[in-house]
Design an enzyme around this catalytic site. Structure first.
Site, PDB file in Angstrom:
ATOM      1  N   ASN A  68      55.125  35.893  10.991  1.00  0.00           N
ATOM      2  CA  ASN A  68      55.911  36.397  11.827  1.00  0.00           C
ATOM      3  C   ASN A  68      57.334  36.657  11.066  1.00  0.00           C
ATOM      4  O   ASN A  68      57.640  36.211   9.898  1.00  0.00           O
ATOM      5  CB  ASN A  68      56.262  35.510  12.916  1.00  0.00           C
ATOM      6  N   GLU A  97      52.805  44.178  21.983  1.00  0.00           N
ATOM      7  CA  GLU A  97      53.020  44.956  20.867  1.00  0.00           C
ATOM      8  C   GLU A  97      51.968  44.424  19.491  1.00  0.00           C
ATOM      9  O   GLU A  97      51.554  45.122  18.700  1.00  0.00           O
ATOM     10  CB  GLU A  97      54.428  44.682  20.448  1.00  0.00           C
TER      11      GLU A  97
END
Length: 711
Positions: free
Chosen positions: A191, A505
């Protein structure tokens, strides 16, 4: 003298071995608070079945005696409460807040410091928090760690994501509690900003199921001026303990009495649907803080967004490797040919929104600075008011106004919170001046001030500040990468959305697990609505960007269902207008579906497998049904007994075709119409990664049902 001594001893023993019982209004739940050798503890049972075994309570302080032991009970107060309130927007028009309460005041024998633990027991679970009344001997203190325990009664199946100070954007892992340690390394995926803290640390809301069919959910409510709570598991004893997010110095919280912690919540039932129907999180928050809420409205929107997420377009205007606001003259630079937020394209989106009845158009990448923002730990990135040369603010504002559409603002901070607060008033005033009444804010990347985390007390206070400041300008906020919600939308209803989880997303970044949307309502949505951005009709991302081989793991029918199953007053039709133009029959459901509800019912539910909701639009008569399914093909069986008896309705069913499959045939759907009543039943096939959506309209004229099949 001897009798007096014996009496004093009995009083002392009573205080040190104190026990007090609290029952829910319907009597199904029973909680017992105990003080054993000066240590506070509680336990919770449902129908005499253990939900939480004996678990200790208290806080460890920094550079001071801890608030963990040495207590005596100096007061117990029982009260009850029953009232109904109406949210500004929500899943129900009316919400009942009904509980029995027990407030236990504890005094440390030696220090004489006081701590009150307030328990509220509802018919669907428990909420409790620590309170520190004004007192001379405890004024300021620093929390080293909160030591609240949740002792499990067995090795439950759990749906969990890794404990992390900076992100919740992980796929869920389904495992036994004892298996978390062995699966953690695989569960921690990359991330933009992440700080996992433990091999057995997980995040709330945590969903579990016992071997004997008890569903248990652990979370928190009313997170204000405090650090976000995670759960750290002692996997030998199956005991969770609270773990707060630290600040840059490693401290967990700065407190000044009088003060309270957030509520810790335990929702439990032998029916999974009851977890989804619980309003404990909202009920433990304070009433609305605003006198005037007329400016707060649910929003259905489209946006210049998905093409950039897929890589078809870009946020940046040029390909410069480095820019500085106020120094880089964009009028003298060479623009690239991929910038999406340009006048012509935004006008086309406005036209599409106006034609199909959408409220707003989100535009990302409209403002200077996007060339040099990501991963740089750069303080002054954006000023939130200066557009690129190809984005005419006034022209587009007037064009949208003429069409009855608003443009939705986008504020990406790139984690530079100090810079955002520096510009916030000016940015909100810019919105007010140009008819923007909602903003999508973002906090991608590591936080500045450096060393702070997304979920620490400092950032929690920032998110709160941003929402309250926005209200001064009558602006609604949809915060991405912020701390996960804890029901604060009751108090601050201009907080109309959050991300705080792995959304659509990620389907363009490699994909979400197929069962992802069968878990999120049991976990992330327990605290509040999510801006999940559904509505993807082209699952093959390479159709937009040949260099992106991602595949959206869904059928079109399930994308429609998500508008019902993934509750939010802020719903986006996320795909491109030209793609919707190819499937206008299915797109009709997105146009029709409501986003504010009078009534909600859960028809079927099993975490990780499937969820079926039925919802009635607020101040209207239409009903909508949505079913999201996991990776297995299944048949859904529902009844229409939520409809008003004696009336006829037309149900339009948007379903998977018989050969539909999220991977091999995702666009295969069928649309059927049926006449239904409250006595009707439906058995509907759901493909792997599929589902269905139904719109239900009351019959007004006989001609409405001429030729329509009866179910």
């Amino acid at each position: 003298m001897k009798k007096l001594f014996v009496l004093q001893l009995m009083v002392w023993m009573g205080l040190m071995m104190f026990g007090e019982e609290l029952k829910s209004p319907n009597g199904a739940f029973k909680m017992v608070f105990e003080l054993k050798d000066g240590v506070p503890a509680y336990k919770l049972a449902l129908h005499d079945k253990a939900v939480i075994k004996e678990s200790q309570l208290g806080l460890e302080l920094k550079d001071a005696e801890s608030l963990l032991s040495g207590f005596e009970v100096s007061g117990v107060e029982h009260t009850s409460f029953d009232a109904t309130w109406q949210p500004v927007w929500g899943e129900w028009k009316d919400i009942r807040n009904h509980y029995n309460e027990m407030a236990v005041t504890l005094t440390q024998t030696e220090s004489q410091r006081k701590m009150l633990i307030r328990f509220r027991l509802f018919d669907d679970g428990l909420g409790f928090r620590y309170e520190f009344p004004e007192q001379e001997l405890l004024t300021y203190f620093v929390i080293k760690e909160e030591r609240t325990q949740f002792a499990m009664a067995g090795d439950h199946k759990a749906f969990w994501i890794p404990g992390d100070y900076d992100t919740q954007e992980y796929d869920y892992t389904e495992s036994k509690l004892s298996e978390i340690r062995g699966l953690m390394e695989k569960a921690v995926t990359p991330n933009a900003s992440q700080t996992p803290f433990s091999d057995t640390g997980v995040q709330t809301a945590l969903m579990m199921k016992s071997d004997d069919g008890l569903y248990i959910n652990l979370h928190e409510a009313a997170l204000v001026d405090y650090a976000c709570m995670h759960l750290n598991l002692d996997d030998r004893n199956l005991v969770f303990e609270s773990h707060l997010t630290p600040d840059a110095r490693g401290d967990k919280g700065y407190m000044q009495v009088p003060c309270t912690t957030p509520w810790r919540t335990v929702i439990a039932s032998d029916d999974a649907a009851d977890i989804l129907m619980s309003n404990i999180t909202l009920n433990l928050n304070e009433p609305c803080a605003y006198d005037d809420v007329s400016w707060i409205k649910p929003v259905k929107y489209i946006g210049v967004w998905w093409e950039m997420i897929t890589g078809k377009g870009s946020w940046s205007y040029t390909d410069l490797p480095s820019v500085k606001l106020g120094e880089t003259d964009y009028s003298k630079t060479i623009p690239n040919d991929t910038h999406s937020a340009n006048n012509d394209k935004v006008k086309r989106y406005i036209d599409f929104a106006a034609e199909h009845g959408f409220d707003a158009v989100l535009v990302e990448g409209w403002n200077e600075g996007w060339e040099d923002w990501f991963g740089k730990s750069k303080d002054y990135v954006f000023d939130f008011v200066t557009p690129y040369p190809d984005f005419d603010v006034e022209m587009l504002r007037d064009y949208a106004n003429a069409k009855g559409v608003r443009i939705m603002m986008h504020h990406e901070t790139s984690g530079s919170v100090r810079n955002y607060e520096r510009h916030m008033d000016k940015a909100y005033q810019f919105m007010a001046d140009n008819n923007y009444n909602s903003v999508k804010s973002g906090y991608v990347g590591d936080i500045i001030p450096r060393g702070e985390y997304h979920y620490g007390q400092w950032m929690v206070n920032h998110y709160q500040y941003a929402v309250e400041k926005a209200a001064e300008y009558k602006v609604m906020v949809n915060a991405h990468e912020a701390v996960r919600p804890t029901g604060l939308s009751r108090t601050y209803p201009n907080l109309i959305g959050n991300e705080s989880a792995r959304g659509t997303e990620y389907e363009a970044f490699g994909g979400n697990n197929v069962n992802h949307t069968t878990i999120l309502p049991f976990t992330r949505l327990i605290g509040g609505p999510m801006d999940y951005t559904p509505g993807i009709f082209e699952p093959d991302v390479s159709q937009y960007n040949p260099d992106n081989g991602s595949h959206v793991r869904t059928t079109i029918a399930r994308q429609l269902a998500l508008y019902v199953t993934m509750y939010s007053p802020l719903q986006m039709a996320a795909d491109l207008p030209e793609t919707y133009a190819k499937h206008m029959d299915a797109f009709q459901f997105i146009k029709d579906v409501a986003i504010d509800w009078e009534d909600t019912q859960v028809l079927e539910a099993e975490p990780g497998d499937y969820i079926t909701y039925a919802r009635k639009e607020k101040d209207g008569h239409r009903w909508f049904v949505g079913r999201t399914n996991d990776e297995q093909g299944r048949t859904s069986h529902i009844q229409f007994d939520f409809l008003e008896p004696g009336k006829k309705y037309v149900a339009t069913v948007y379903a998977d075709a018989k050969d539909a499959h999220w991977e091999t045939n995702p666009k295969a759907y069928q649309i059927e119409k049926y006449v239904v009543t409250s006595k009707s039943k439906l058995s509907q096939y759901c493909a792997p990664g599929g589902g269905y959506a139904i719109s239900i309209v009351e019959v007004k004229e006989k001609s409405d049902i001429r030729g329509v099949k009866r179910l």
